[in-house]
Scaffold this motif. Structure first.
Motif, PDB file in Angstrom:
ATOM      1  N   ARG A  31    -108.788  37.588 -46.675  1.00  0.00           N
ATOM      2  CA  ARG A  31    -109.743  37.138 -45.756  1.00  0.00           C
ATOM      3  C   ARG A  31    -109.062  37.082 -44.651  1.00  0.00           C
ATOM      4  O   ARG A  31    -108.082  36.627 -44.166  1.00  0.00           O
ATOM      5  CB  ARG A  31    -109.965  35.567 -46.178  1.00  0.00           C
ATOM      6  CG  ARG A  31    -110.882  35.333 -47.469  1.00  0.00           C
ATOM      7  CD  ARG A  31    -111.150  33.765 -47.475  1.00  0.00           C
ATOM      8  NE  ARG A  31    -112.013  33.631 -46.546  1.00  0.00           N
ATOM      9  CZ  ARG A  31    -113.234  33.105 -46.513  1.00  0.00           C
ATOM     10  NH1 ARG A  31    -113.977  33.426 -47.786  1.00  0.00           N
ATOM     11  NH2 ARG A  31    -114.051  32.873 -45.388  1.00  0.00           N
ATOM     12  N   PRO A  32    -109.998  37.550 -43.447  1.00  0.00           N
ATOM     13  CA  PRO A  32    -109.530  37.516 -42.311  1.00  0.00           C
ATOM     14  C   PRO A  32    -109.279  36.267 -41.382  1.00  0.00           C
ATOM     15  O   PRO A  32    -108.692  35.843 -40.417  1.00  0.00           O
ATOM     16  CB  PRO A  32    -110.752  38.115 -41.256  1.00  0.00           C
ATOM     17  CG  PRO A  32    -111.815  38.009 -42.118  1.00  0.00           C
ATOM     18  CD  PRO A  32    -111.471  37.977 -43.639  1.00  0.00           C
ATOM     19  N   ASP A  33    -109.656  35.136 -42.021  1.00  0.00           N
ATOM     20  CA  ASP A  33    -109.547  33.755 -41.463  1.00  0.00           C
ATOM     21  C   ASP A  33    -108.611  32.753 -42.218  1.00  0.00           C
ATOM     22  O   ASP A  33    -108.545  31.567 -42.166  1.00  0.00           O
ATOM     23  CB  ASP A  33    -110.893  32.881 -41.262  1.00  0.00           C
ATOM     24  CG  ASP A  33    -111.538  32.948 -42.853  1.00  0.00           C
ATOM     25  OD1 ASP A  33    -111.196  33.413 -43.726  1.00  0.00           O
ATOM     26  OD2 ASP A  33    -112.652  32.368 -42.629  1.00  0.00           O
ATOM     27  N   ALA A  34    -107.820  33.403 -42.857  1.00  0.00           N
ATOM     28  CA  ALA A  34    -106.728  32.812 -43.761  1.00  0.00           C
ATOM     29  C   ALA A  34    -105.634  33.442 -43.851  1.00  0.00           C
ATOM     30  O   ALA A  34    -105.291  34.561 -44.065  1.00  0.00           O
ATOM     31  CB  ALA A  34    -107.424  32.754 -45.258  1.00  0.00           C
ATOM     32  N   ASP A  35    -104.378  32.595 -43.859  1.00  0.00           N
ATOM     33  CA  ASP A  35    -102.966  32.885 -44.322  1.00  0.00           C
ATOM     34  C   ASP A  35    -102.293  32.338 -45.407  1.00  0.00           C
ATOM     35  O   ASP A  35    -102.395  31.171 -45.300  1.00  0.00           O
ATOM     36  CB  ASP A  35    -102.191  32.703 -42.904  1.00  0.00           C
ATOM     37  CG  ASP A  35    -102.614  33.357 -41.483  1.00  0.00           C
ATOM     38  OD1 ASP A  35    -102.973  34.561 -41.571  1.00  0.00           O
ATOM     39  OD2 ASP A  35    -103.183  32.347 -40.724  1.00  0.00           O
ATOM     40  N   VAL A  36    -101.652  32.974 -45.926  1.00  0.00           N
ATOM     41  CA  VAL A  36    -101.204  32.270 -47.238  1.00  0.00           C
ATOM     42  C   VAL A  36     -99.592  32.499 -47.172  1.00  0.00           C
ATOM     43  O   VAL A  36     -99.010  33.659 -47.076  1.00  0.00           O
ATOM     44  CB  VAL A  36    -101.753  33.083 -48.628  1.00  0.00           C
ATOM     45  CG1 VAL A  36    -101.046  32.587 -49.723  1.00  0.00           C
ATOM     46  CG2 VAL A  36    -103.222  33.223 -48.576  1.00  0.00           C
ATOM     47  N   ALA A  37     -99.073  31.491 -47.456  1.00  0.00           N
ATOM     48  CA  ALA A  37     -97.604  31.357 -47.809  1.00  0.00           C
ATOM     49  C   ALA A  37     -97.348  30.727 -49.100  1.00  0.00           C
ATOM     50  O   ALA A  37     -97.772  29.780 -49.521  1.00  0.00           O
ATOM     51  CB  ALA A  37     -97.007  30.448 -46.680  1.00  0.00           C
ATOM     52  N   ILE A  38     -96.180  31.432 -49.667  1.00  0.00           N
ATOM     53  CA  ILE A  38     -95.373  30.584 -50.825  1.00  0.00           C
ATOM     54  C   ILE A  38     -94.128  30.009 -50.759  1.00  0.00           C
ATOM     55  O   ILE A  38     -93.392  30.616 -49.907  1.00  0.00           O
ATOM     56  CB  ILE A  38     -95.219  32.013 -51.914  1.00  0.00           C
ATOM     57  CG1 ILE A  38     -96.710  33.015 -51.977  1.00  0.00           C
ATOM     58  CG2 ILE A  38     -94.854  31.349 -53.097  1.00  0.00           C
ATOM     59  CD1 ILE A  38     -97.670  32.343 -52.660  1.00  0.00           C
ATOM     60  N   VAL A  39     -94.259  28.913 -50.997  1.00  0.00           N
ATOM     61  CA  VAL A  39     -93.065  28.052 -50.694  1.00  0.00           C
ATOM     62  C   VAL A  39     -92.364  27.477 -51.884  1.00  0.00           C
ATOM     63  O   VAL A  39     -92.752  26.899 -52.728  1.00  0.00           O
ATOM     64  CB  VAL A  39     -93.763  26.746 -49.795  1.00  0.00           C
ATOM     65  CG1 VAL A  39     -92.404  25.970 -49.402  1.00  0.00           C
ATOM     66  CG2 VAL A  39     -94.513  27.131 -48.488  1.00  0.00           C
ATOM     67  N   SER A  40     -91.142  28.105 -52.330  1.00  0.00           N
ATOM     68  CA  SER A  40     -90.588  28.018 -53.491  1.00  0.00           C
ATOM     69  C   SER A  40     -89.320  27.646 -53.387  1.00  0.00           C
ATOM     70  O   SER A  40     -88.424  27.797 -52.541  1.00  0.00           O
ATOM     71  CB  SER A  40     -90.829  29.367 -54.086  1.00  0.00           C
ATOM     72  OG  SER A  40     -89.977  29.452 -55.430  1.00  0.00           O
ATOM     73  N   GLY A  41     -88.793  26.961 -54.540  1.00  0.00           N
ATOM     74  CA  GLY A  41     -87.184  26.929 -54.591  1.00  0.00           C
ATOM     75  C   GLY A  41     -86.493  27.976 -55.048  1.00  0.00           C
ATOM     76  O   GLY A  41     -85.181  27.981 -55.046  1.00  0.00           O
ATOM     77  N   ARG A  42     -87.254  29.153 -55.563  1.00  0.00           N
ATOM     78  CA  ARG A  42     -86.679  30.374 -55.919  1.00  0.00           C
ATOM     79  C   ARG A  42     -85.855  31.077 -54.507  1.00  0.00           C
ATOM     80  O   ARG A  42     -86.329  30.542 -53.278  1.00  0.00           O
ATOM     81  CB  ARG A  42     -87.428  31.293 -56.347  1.00  0.00           C
ATOM     82  CG  ARG A  42     -87.965  30.847 -57.816  1.00  0.00           C
ATOM     83  CD  ARG A  42     -89.144  31.794 -58.030  1.00  0.00           C
ATOM     84  NE  ARG A  42     -89.652  31.429 -59.597  1.00  0.00           N
ATOM     85  CZ  ARG A  42     -89.363  32.454 -60.500  1.00  0.00           C
ATOM     86  NH1 ARG A  42     -88.667  33.571 -60.390  1.00  0.00           N
ATOM     87  NH2 ARG A  42     -89.883  31.867 -61.904  1.00  0.00           N
ATOM     88  N   SER A  43     -84.867  31.769 -54.789  1.00  0.00           N
ATOM     89  CA  SER A  43     -84.538  32.775 -53.693  1.00  0.00           C
ATOM     90  C   SER A  43     -85.678  33.360 -53.140  1.00  0.00           C
ATOM     91  O   SER A  43     -86.672  33.540 -53.471  1.00  0.00           O
ATOM     92  CB  SER A  43     -83.289  33.650 -54.052  1.00  0.00           C
ATOM     93  OG  SER A  43     -83.833  34.504 -54.544  1.00  0.00           O
ATOM     94  N   LEU A  44     -85.523  33.554 -51.537  1.00  0.00           N
ATOM     95  CA  LEU A  44     -86.585  34.489 -50.959  1.00  0.00           C
ATOM     96  C   LEU A  44     -87.067  35.882 -51.339  1.00  0.00           C
ATOM     97  O   LEU A  44     -88.151  36.203 -51.886  1.00  0.00           O
ATOM     98  CB  LEU A  44     -85.986  34.605 -49.536  1.00  0.00           C
ATOM     99  CG  LEU A  44     -87.054  35.481 -48.467  1.00  0.00           C
ATOM    100  CD1 LEU A  44     -88.456  34.640 -48.335  1.00  0.00           C
ATOM    101  CD2 LEU A  44     -86.425  35.870 -47.188  1.00  0.00           C
ATOM    102  N   ASP A  45     -85.909  36.623 -51.813  1.00  0.00           N
ATOM    103  CA  ASP A  45     -85.949  37.908 -52.399  1.00  0.00           C
ATOM    104  C   ASP A  45     -86.564  37.528 -53.840  1.00  0.00           C
ATOM    105  O   ASP A  45     -87.460  38.270 -54.498  1.00  0.00           O
ATOM    106  CB  ASP A  45     -84.713  38.537 -52.658  1.00  0.00           C
ATOM    107  CG  ASP A  45     -84.080  39.114 -51.410  1.00  0.00           C
ATOM    108  OD1 ASP A  45     -85.110  39.085 -50.447  1.00  0.00           O
ATOM    109  OD2 ASP A  45     -83.014  39.220 -51.198  1.00  0.00           O
ATOM    110  N   GLY A  46     -86.122  36.576 -54.637  1.00  0.00           N
ATOM    111  CA  GLY A  46     -86.575  36.132 -55.858  1.00  0.00           C
ATOM    112  C   GLY A  46     -88.219  35.855 -55.893  1.00  0.00           C
ATOM    113  O   GLY A  46     -89.024  36.635 -56.778  1.00  0.00           O
ATOM    114  N   VAL A  47     -88.759  35.247 -55.035  1.00  0.00           N
ATOM    115  CA  VAL A  47     -90.108  34.874 -55.059  1.00  0.00           C
ATOM    116  C   VAL A  47     -90.869  36.020 -54.601  1.00  0.00           C
ATOM    117  O   VAL A  47     -92.085  36.286 -55.103  1.00  0.00           O
ATOM    118  CB  VAL A  47     -90.474  33.459 -54.405  1.00  0.00           C
ATOM    119  CG1 VAL A  47     -90.151  33.466 -52.840  1.00  0.00           C
ATOM    120  CG2 VAL A  47     -91.815  32.760 -54.544  1.00  0.00           C
TER     121      VAL A  47
END
Ligand code: ADQ
Length: 734
Positions: free
Chosen positions: A526-542
């Motif tokens: 969607r042009p009006d949305a940004d999605v972020a994943i916030v995880s306890g995994r490592s950055l590369d892992g997630v």
């Protein structure tokens, strides 16, 4: 009895639990004797239990002495008494049930007493009821709990019931609006216990609406108001309005068979019949009658108010005070108007048996049913069933549940004395044609919607509710979110494990389902949305697990962040910890056995013990936490794991702020609306940080407290949320 497992749950025995058994036990000298208890509940449940078999669980009405056995009248179903001591009765019954809940549920909160000890004993007694229910429920198809005395029983029962047994609750009194119910210090406990049921029934839609509002606002449960569904934890509860009926034919038959009673006298009769309870509005009714005699003297010597009040809850001081108030009022009004041939109020302070009651109902010209608040009110219905010859007129309080359906009655506000006096005048002067038309319609409805019908509707609905439930649909997302995000850019933050994928026994197995992947990409597109994943995994892992390069990723609880338009971020203090996580991981590996293992994630690590036998977990995690602390790291409990993080004052909340400020600037809140969903303790940092700034969702079982705005029960519900966010019209409200 045929084998229960071969029968549909709708035909199997029923377990009924109510405060009282269907009979009462009294002590006479040294012996015990049985009274019949012919209340509405007994009339409703006795025939179903007799037909289907089952057990009635309840308090016998007295404390048994040592060596005494309960005399149980012969019945075609089992009786399971729950012993409650006299001291417990003081707290559980007189206290919490009748002095706290009864007034509160009737929206008379000023009369409610809130006493922790009362609540504790109420919980204990409810737990005892639950234990008896568990013992009695083998082979049953339905466990049906009744009324406000047992609102905490369901929670204890659910886990012990087989999967195909329906658990249902019916409330016989009103359910008040949120602003009243939340005065109760234990509101959450009661609400969440009720949500262990498959079906919760109320008399009328207004009570069901109030309940749905309360669970939504107090517990953050997901509610579909139109369909009457609540999702809470891993369960969906159906909430329905099911107005109780009466044994119409029985009353009709009695009214045809019984002679005129001496109490009826020669004058025209305005009749009141109640339990002596402050909710029933007896003093107000008497004052309204007094007002009629003041305003229209022509009724003097022609009309009497015949008030029959059966004593009730005489152990509670307010009921004794009410009795004195009524005694004085009767004296005052009679003193004012009595003549040599007539007294305006005939007051009978005792119950009368059904035959006499039916005759009195039949012979009354007007029924004055004017409670200040009443769940339903059966007297109004019984009176209608007894209008078998010259039809009378029903005056009904619009504050009784019965007013929702009995529209042909003259509806009054019982606090409005002049209005009620006017209605009595109108009733006494109503033409025969009008009376007959009104009564015919009332009788038709009560005959059709009688007690049998109510019971079968409830039993069927309970069996249905245990089976498939319709999906909640998107209506609640619409209500919660459409105004919130309308005309704003959406910043969507999502935890990974337990939020986008179900928890698994190994992190590698927690793969996104194709459906989740699809809605996630659709949101991100969607042009009006940004999605972020916030995880306890490592950055590369997630990042590897999600695999969509257009998203932002925050790994290691936000210590590392990367995404479009955001400079790669690694928390600066991590330099001081370089290499130490590896050493710590080696130490933890040394104690790992029986399936425990250490996930190495660069600057942080997770010690997993999901596969370790239950009996060893406590000592193992104690040891692991101690090692983590000795290494200068912070231990944190996660799902079957201990996380170890460097103590640098950074968490998912700080990471979200960092992303918002890097991407949208310091005034981000002017243009961006934030939604955050997570299932983990570490997400609570983000919920707290975002409180008042975002709509936050805690995913999963509702046992743990949360700072989130709302709850969603499951990963599936998250998928629905993302689906709705992806589909909603751009810049529009829906
Ligand atoms: P109650 O508050 O007890 O019930 P109600 O519905 O009027 O009120 O039922 C009372 C019953 O007791 C009726 O069957 C009536 O015949 C009988 N009764 C009342 N006074 C009597 C008297 N003086 N002599 C003989 N019999 C008498 C609770 C809720 C109600 C709800 C019922 C059923 O408070 O709102 O309608 O449960 O769900």
């Amino acid at each position: 009895m045929s084998a229960p497992e071969n029968r549909a749950s709708g035909d199997r025995p029923i377990v009924v639990a109510s405060n009282r058994l269907p009979f009462a036990i009294g002590r006479n000298g040294d012996g015990l004797h049985v009274h019949s208890a012919a209340g509405g509940l007994v009339s409703a449940m006795d025939p179903v239990l007799s037909k289907r078999g089952g057990t009635w669980i309840g308090w016998p009405g007295i404390e048994l002495r040592r060596g005494e056995t309960l005399p149980v009248p012969d019945r075609p179903y089992a009786i399971a008494p729950v012993n409650v001591s006299n001291e417990e009765i003081d707290h559980y019954y007189h206290g919490f049930s009748n002095e706290t809940l009864w007034p509160l549920l009737h929206s008379m909160s000023g009369r409610s007493r809130f006493d922790r000890r009362d609540f504790e004993v109420y919980s204990e007694v409810n737990q005892r009821f639950a234990t008896t229910i568990e013992e009695q429920s083998a082979g049953a198809g339905l466990v049906w709990i009744h009324d406000y005395h047992l609102m905490l029983a369901a929670r204890h029962v659910r886990g012990a019931l087989a999967d195909d047994v329906s658990l249902a609750f019916f409330l016989h009194v009103p359910f008040p609006p949120f602003d009243i119910f939340r005065l109760l210090p234990w509101d959450r406990e009661l609400l969440s216990s009720l949500l262990a049921c498959d079906l919760i029934g109320f008399h009328v839609r207004g009570y069901a609406r109030n309940f749905l509002d309360c669970v939504e606002r107090t517990l953050g449960a997901r509610v579909d108001h139109e369909a009457g569904l609540v999702e809470y934890g891993d369960r969906t509860t159906r909430v329905r309005a099911m107005p109780i009926g009466i044994e119409f034919e029985t009353f009709d038959g009695l009214a045809r068979a019984t002679d005129r009673q001496p109490e009826a006298g020669r004058e025209r009769i305005v009749l009141g019949v109640d339990r002596l309870d402050y909710t029933k509005g007896i003093p107000e009714r008497m004052r309204a009658f007094e007002r009629l005699l003041e305003l229209q003297p022509e009724y003097r010597e022609k009309v009497v108010l015949l008030q029959i009040a059966v004593p009730s809850r005489t152990d509670v001081v307010e009921y004794r005070e009410l009795k004195s108030e009524i005694d004085e009022l009767v004296g005052a009004i009679n003193g004012r108007f009595t003549t040599s041939a007539w007294s305006p109020i005939r007051y009978i302070n005792r119950g009368v048996d059904r035959e006499r009651l039916a005759a009195l109902y039949r012979d009354a010209d007007v029924a004055l049913v004017t409670p200040l608040r009443d769940g339903m009110n059966l007297v109004a219905k019984e009176w209608v069933a007894c209008q078998v010859d010259d039809p009378g007129v029903l005056i009904l309080s619009r504050l009784a549940g019965a007013a929702e359906t009995m529209r042909e009655a003259l509806l009054v506000n019982p606090y409005d004395l002049d209005g009620t006096a006017g209605a009595i005048h109108r009733a006494l002067s109503m033409s025969e044609e009008e009376r007959a038309s009104r009564i015919a319609a009332l009788r038709r409805r009560e005959n059709r919607d009688d007690l049998d019908g109510w019971t079968s509707t409830f039993v069927e609905a309970a069996a249905e509710a245990r089976k498939a439930l319709p999906s909640m649909g998107d209506r609640d997302f619409e209500g919660w979110l459409s105004d919130f995000i309308k005309d704003y850019r959406l910043a969507l933050f999502l935890d990974y494990d337990g939020t986008l994928t179900p928890l698994t026994d190994h992190p590698d197995r927690a793969q996104l389902s194709p459906a989740m992947r699809e809605v996630l990409s659709a949101c991100a597109a969607r042009p009006d949305a940004d999605v972020a994943i916030v995880s306890g995994r490592s950055l590369d892992g997630v990042r590897a697990m999600v695999g969509d390069p257009s998203l932002t990723y925050a790994g290691n609880h936000g210590l590392e962040i990367e995404g479009p338009g955001i400079p790669h971020f690694v928390h600066e203090d991590l330099v001081h910890y370089r290499g130490r996580a590896e050493e710590l991981a080696d130490e933890l590996d040394a104690i790992a056995s029986d399936g425990a293992w250490t996930e190495r994630k660069g600057p942080t690590l997770t010690f997993h013990y999901r596969s370790v036998p239950e009996s060893q977990r406590a000592s193992l995690t104690r040891e692991a936490r101690a090692i983590v602390v000795r290494a200068g790291y912070q231990p944190r409990d996660a799902h079957c794991a201990v996380e170890a993080r460097p103590p640098i004052g950074w968490d998912k909340g700080r990471a979200v702020l960092h992303i918002l400020r890097s991407r949208y600037g310091p005034a981000w809140s002017e243009s961006v609306r934030v939604i955050y969903a997570g299932d983990d303790q570490t997400d609570e940092d983000a919920f707290r940080f975002l409180s008042g700034l975002a709509t936050t969702f805690r995913i999963g079982h509702p046992d743990s407290a949360t700072a989130a705005t709302r709850r969603l029960p499951s990963v599936d519900a998250v998928r629905s949320l993302l689906g709705w966010l992806a589909r909603r019209r751009e810049g529009a409200s829906g």
